[in-house]
Scaffold this motif. Structure first.
Motif, PDB file in Angstrom:
ATOM      1  N   ARG A 297       3.616 -28.387  -8.956  1.00  0.00           N
ATOM      2  CA  ARG A 297       4.449 -27.683  -9.930  1.00  0.00           C
ATOM      3  C   ARG A 297       4.496 -28.388 -11.278  1.00  0.00           C
ATOM      4  O   ARG A 297       5.540 -28.552 -11.886  1.00  0.00           O
ATOM      5  CB  ARG A 297       5.859 -27.435  -9.361  1.00  0.00           C
ATOM      6  CG  ARG A 297       5.798 -26.481  -8.174  1.00  0.00           C
ATOM      7  CD  ARG A 297       7.145 -25.976  -7.695  1.00  0.00           C
ATOM      8  NE  ARG A 297       8.137 -25.911  -8.710  1.00  0.00           N
ATOM      9  CZ  ARG A 297       9.370 -26.421  -8.586  1.00  0.00           C
ATOM     10  NH1 ARG A 297       9.725 -27.040  -7.492  1.00  0.00           N
ATOM     11  NH2 ARG A 297      10.230 -26.291  -9.553  1.00  0.00           N
ATOM     12  N   LYS A 298       3.322 -28.789 -11.729  1.00  0.00           N
ATOM     13  CA  LYS A 298       3.228 -29.274 -13.101  1.00  0.00           C
ATOM     14  C   LYS A 298       2.129 -28.500 -13.817  1.00  0.00           C
ATOM     15  O   LYS A 298       1.110 -28.176 -13.205  1.00  0.00           O
ATOM     16  CB  LYS A 298       2.889 -30.772 -13.109  1.00  0.00           C
ATOM     17  CG  LYS A 298       4.046 -31.602 -12.614  1.00  0.00           C
ATOM     18  CD  LYS A 298       3.855 -33.062 -12.915  1.00  0.00           C
ATOM     19  CE  LYS A 298       5.132 -33.812 -12.573  1.00  0.00           C
ATOM     20  NZ  LYS A 298       5.029 -35.240 -12.885  1.00  0.00           N
TER      21      LYS A 298
ATOM     22  N   PHE B 141      -2.663 -24.049 -21.772  1.00  0.00           N
ATOM     23  CA  PHE B 141      -2.102 -24.690 -20.592  1.00  0.00           C
ATOM     24  C   PHE B 141      -2.902 -24.318 -19.357  1.00  0.00           C
ATOM     25  O   PHE B 141      -3.422 -23.207 -19.249  1.00  0.00           O
ATOM     26  CB  PHE B 141      -0.639 -24.253 -20.395  1.00  0.00           C
ATOM     27  CG  PHE B 141       0.202 -24.633 -21.573  1.00  0.00           C
ATOM     28  CD1 PHE B 141       0.769 -25.892 -21.662  1.00  0.00           C
ATOM     29  CD2 PHE B 141       0.354 -23.750 -22.635  1.00  0.00           C
ATOM     30  CE1 PHE B 141       1.494 -26.266 -22.783  1.00  0.00           C
ATOM     31  CE2 PHE B 141       1.078 -24.120 -23.757  1.00  0.00           C
ATOM     32  CZ  PHE B 141       1.649 -25.384 -23.837  1.00  0.00           C
ATOM     33  N   GLY B 142      -2.958 -25.264 -18.431  1.00  0.00           N
ATOM     34  CA  GLY B 142      -3.447 -24.975 -17.097  1.00  0.00           C
ATOM     35  C   GLY B 142      -2.239 -24.677 -16.234  1.00  0.00           C
ATOM     36  O   GLY B 142      -1.312 -25.492 -16.190  1.00  0.00           O
ATOM     37  N   VAL B 143      -2.226 -23.516 -15.590  1.00  0.00           N
ATOM     38  CA  VAL B 143      -1.042 -23.121 -14.826  1.00  0.00           C
ATOM     39  C   VAL B 143      -1.473 -22.555 -13.475  1.00  0.00           C
ATOM     40  O   VAL B 143      -2.602 -22.113 -13.301  1.00  0.00           O
ATOM     41  CB  VAL B 143      -0.198 -22.048 -15.568  1.00  0.00           C
ATOM     42  CG1 VAL B 143       0.067 -22.460 -17.003  1.00  0.00           C
ATOM     43  CG2 VAL B 143      -0.882 -20.704 -15.551  1.00  0.00           C
TER      44      VAL B 143
ATOM     45  N   LEU C 295      -1.049 -34.099 -18.579  1.00  0.00           N
ATOM     46  CA  LEU C 295      -0.123 -33.550 -17.579  1.00  0.00           C
ATOM     47  C   LEU C 295       1.245 -33.408 -18.206  1.00  0.00           C
ATOM     48  O   LEU C 295       1.722 -34.330 -18.855  1.00  0.00           O
ATOM     49  CB  LEU C 295       0.033 -34.551 -16.448  1.00  0.00           C
ATOM     50  CG  LEU C 295      -0.584 -34.304 -15.116  1.00  0.00           C
ATOM     51  CD1 LEU C 295       0.092 -35.188 -14.087  1.00  0.00           C
ATOM     52  CD2 LEU C 295      -0.504 -32.854 -14.701  1.00  0.00           C
ATOM     53  N   MET C 296       1.875 -32.277 -18.010  1.00  0.00           N
ATOM     54  CA  MET C 296       3.228 -32.144 -18.550  1.00  0.00           C
ATOM     55  C   MET C 296       4.180 -32.856 -17.598  1.00  0.00           C
ATOM     56  O   MET C 296       4.007 -32.827 -16.390  1.00  0.00           O
ATOM     57  CB  MET C 296       3.562 -30.684 -18.744  1.00  0.00           C
ATOM     58  CG  MET C 296       2.583 -30.133 -19.779  1.00  0.00           C
ATOM     59  SD  MET C 296       2.955 -28.515 -20.377  1.00  0.00           S
ATOM     60  CE  MET C 296       4.507 -28.756 -21.179  1.00  0.00           C
TER      61      MET C 296
ATOM     62  N   ALA D  90       6.058 -25.179 -25.310  1.00  0.00           N
ATOM     63  CA  ALA D  90       5.603 -25.639 -26.626  1.00  0.00           C
ATOM     64  C   ALA D  90       6.578 -25.250 -27.714  1.00  0.00           C
ATOM     65  O   ALA D  90       7.217 -24.199 -27.655  1.00  0.00           O
ATOM     66  CB  ALA D  90       4.228 -25.060 -26.954  1.00  0.00           C
ATOM     67  N   ASN D  91       6.675 -26.106 -28.705  1.00  0.00           N
ATOM     68  CA  ASN D  91       7.279 -25.756 -29.978  1.00  0.00           C
ATOM     69  C   ASN D  91       6.114 -25.321 -30.855  1.00  0.00           C
ATOM     70  O   ASN D  91       5.240 -26.136 -31.155  1.00  0.00           O
ATOM     71  CB  ASN D  91       7.949 -26.978 -30.607  1.00  0.00           C
ATOM     72  CG  ASN D  91       9.140 -27.463 -29.797  1.00  0.00           C
ATOM     73  OD1 ASN D  91       9.971 -26.661 -29.372  1.00  0.00           O
ATOM     74  ND2 ASN D  91       9.215 -28.757 -29.570  1.00  0.00           N
TER      75      ASN D  91
END
Ligand SMILES: *[C@@H]1O[C@H](CO)[C@@H](O)[C@H](O)[C@H]1NC(C)=O
Ligand SMILES: *[C@@H]1O[C@H](CO)[C@@H](O)[C@H](O)[C@H]1NC(C)=O
Ligand SMILES: *[C@@H]1O[C@H](CO)[C@@H](O)[C@H](O)[C@H]1NC(C)=O
Ligand SMILES: *[C@@H]1O[C@H](CO)[C@@H](O)[C@H](O)[C@H]1NC(C)=O
Ligand SMILES: *[C@@H]1O[C@H](CO)[C@@H](O)[C@H](O)[C@H]1NC(C)=O
Ligand SMILES: *[C@@H]1O[C@H](CO)[C@@H](O)[C@H](O)[C@H]1NC(C)=O
Ligand SMILES: *[C@@H]1O[C@H](CO)[C@@H](O)[C@H](O)[C@H]1NC(C)=O
Ligand SMILES: *[C@@H]1O[C@H](CO)[C@@H](O)[C@H](O)[C@H]1NC(C)=O
Ligand SMILES: *[C@@H]1O[C@H](CO)[C@@H](O)[C@H](O)[C@H]1NC(C)=O
Length: 443
Positions: A208-209, A157-159, A382-383, A142-143
């Motif tokens: 891995r997203k 975030f979901g990680v 989704l990133m 993120a900025n």
């Protein structure tokens, strides 16, 4: 608390995906933080239990971070009286090292929600508003841009924790503005159950997203719902009749009884009752649209009939999302045999779209007169990029040895040695960290 239900029970949840099963987890009414969760009040000198939320907030240093300075934010109390965690910040005045990382304790291979919250409040009396970068492990996610000094912003975030990893790093770094990074609070959820947001067969975290929480809306609500109503401490923002998301003009509905949310085993991410007990409704058509562009993600729309005079024929409506799927007819009363039922409509495999407009119209065949109703909405994006790999194990281990030998001098070496790029502590080989683990060339 564990509840098993069958179709005759008045209180239940029906999801369009999946069958009714036995279930667990009624969001907490407990003074204990959920197992595995960590709530960090950055810059606080002591740990405490918040009297409003019953959350136990821990101070951040030295347990979770060794860098930075704490400061009071005098205006926070008046602006957000219920958010005690905003009254202090930790800030990072040294321009070296290039990253300032919290180590958040996790168990390997588990999914978590991680949220960082920022309330600037002119804590440093500066005249320009800061901006900086936030990273999770090796990936800049993120900025962080402060546009309004008296409003908090958050990035969630979901990680997935890495195999064998006992920590996830949350790092702040300077951006080209060179302003001083700061942070108010961190909320690490307890490990997410399987099928939280995405079912196993579409589990993007395993590819891995990360995903980013974009919207989580409590229609008709009049307060921010979070812990303890939501045991994962998700923020559900109230959206009233003048919502920027919905164009309606009627009075919000509120339930006269308690809506129960009971898991059906297909997906776990339902909103808590406090969110579902309010809704927005209208007598004619409703449009829901997002104020900015979005890409592929998870869209959840949640419906529970709240009108005590409702019957099986009083409310039917049709939902059309041209960009995503064919229309669906919804009768929120019928689905589980009465009031107190939640109908969940979830699209977890949205095609990539730049704009979503949801049209909710009274269904042409209905004999009743009640118009559309919607209780809650969620969108998690989704990133696009795969997350970066961390420095290769051999190199990272040697660096850890050096670090422990020179602990006092190297206390600012936090996070991974090489990533996120371009914020290493040491000289690293230049690689695409999404493909190969970076290696260390020189210390
Ligand atoms: C900011 O200004 C106020 C009022 O002049 C002063 O009390 C406070 O100490 C200043 N804070 C910092 C961090 O300089
Ligand atoms: C941050 O901003 C830069 C410049 O606008 C952009 O290229 C980058 O993708 C942004 N990063 C994130 C994580 O949003
Ligand atoms: C800044 O945030 C505050 C809430 O703390 C809000 O009242 C105010 O309208 C916002 N200002 C702008 C310019 O958006
Ligand atoms: C995890 O640790 C075990 C035992 O130390 C090791 O055998 C395995 O290769 C590690 N897995 C990964 C993915 O690093
Ligand atoms: C919604 O906006 C209208 C027009 O600006 C205003 O008259 C009304 O009071 C607002 N309603 C609420 C509940 O804020
Ligand atoms: C909401 O927008 C739709 C489509 O623009 C319109 O048909 C409808 O009349 C609007 N409803 C209200 C209450 O403004
Ligand atoms: C809903 O639940 C709360 C807390 O258990 C209780 O105080 C309240 O009376 C309930 N309301 C109704 C209408 O059952
Ligand atoms: C309730 O309405 C639905 C249509 O929405 C219908 O399929 C169902 O049979 C009705 N149930 C009862 C008990 O009348
Ligand atoms: C309305 O109901 C009739 C009879 O039940 C059915 O044949 C028709 O397809 C329905 N119309 C729509 C638009 O679903």
């Amino acid at each position: 608390m564990e509840i098993c239900i069958g179709p005759s029970t008045a209180m239940m949840v029906i999801a369009v995906l999946g069958a009714l099963l036995c279930s667990v987890s009624v969001p907490g009414v407990s003074a204990q933080n959920p197992a595995g969760s960590v709530f960090i009040d950055c810059g606080s000198t002591a740990s405490y239990v918040d009297p409003v939320t019953n959350m136990r907030w821990e101070s951040d240093a030295p347990k979770y971070i060794t860098q930075g300075v704490n400061a009071l934010v005098p205006s926070a109390k008046a602006t957000y009286p219920d958010l005690s965690e905003l009254t202090t910040v930790r800030y990072f005045p040294d321009s070296l090292p290039y990253k300032n990382c919290y180590s958040l304790p996790v168990t390997p291979n588990n999914a978590y929600l991680i949220r960082a919250t920022f309330f600037y409040g002119y804590y440093d009396n500066a005249t320009t508003l800061p901006s900086f970068q936030m990273a999770i492990d090796g990936t800049i996610v993120a900025n962080v841009t402060i546009e309004n000094a008296t409003a908090f912003v958050y990035h969630e975030f979901g990680v997935l924790s890495r195999p064998n990893a006992s920590v996830i790093f949350l790092c702040l770094s300077r951006d080209s503005s060179n302003s001083v990074p700061f942070i108010s609070a961190i909320s690490l959820s307890s490990p997410l159950p399987a099928n939280f947001y995405w079912p196993n067969d579409a589990n993007f975290l395993k590819e891995r997203k990360y995903f980013r929480t974009k919207y989580r809306l409590n229609f008709g609500g009049d307060r921010l719902v979070r812990f303890p109503d939501d045991s994962f401490d998700r923020y559900w923002f109230p959206e009233g009749v003048n919502s920027t998301f919905v164009n309606i003009s009627t009075t919000p509905l509120q339930s006269l009884s308690n809506v129960s949310v009971i898991n059906d085993g297909a997906l776990w991410s339902y909103p808590p009752p406090a969110v579902l007990e309010t809704a927005l409704t209208t007598t004619n058509s409703m449009r829901i649209s997002f104020p900015d562009t979005i890409s592929e993600g998870y869209l959840g729309l949640y419906f529970a009939e709240l009108d005590p005079t409702a019957n099986n024929y009083s409310r039917q409506f049709e939902i059309k999302i041209p960009q995503a799927l064919e229309s669906q007819v919804m009768n929120p009363y019928n689905l589980a045999g009465g009031l107190d039922t939640v109908y969940v409509l979830i699209f977890y495999d949205l095609l990539e779209v730049n704009y979503v407009e949801m049209m909710i119209d009274p269904y042409s065949n209905t004999s009743g007169s009640s118009g559309p109703l919607v209780n809650a909405l969620e969108f998690c994006e989704l990133m696009q990029n795969e997350v970066a790999l961390l420095t290769n194990d051999q190199d990272a281990l040697s660096i850890e040895e050096i670090k422990s030998a020179y602990m006092d001098q190297l206390a600012e070496w936090t996070g991974d040695p090489c990533v996120p790029y371009p914020h290493p502590w040491v000289t690293c080989g230049i690689v695409d960290a999404t493909v190969t683990n970076p290696s260390i060339l020189a210390v």
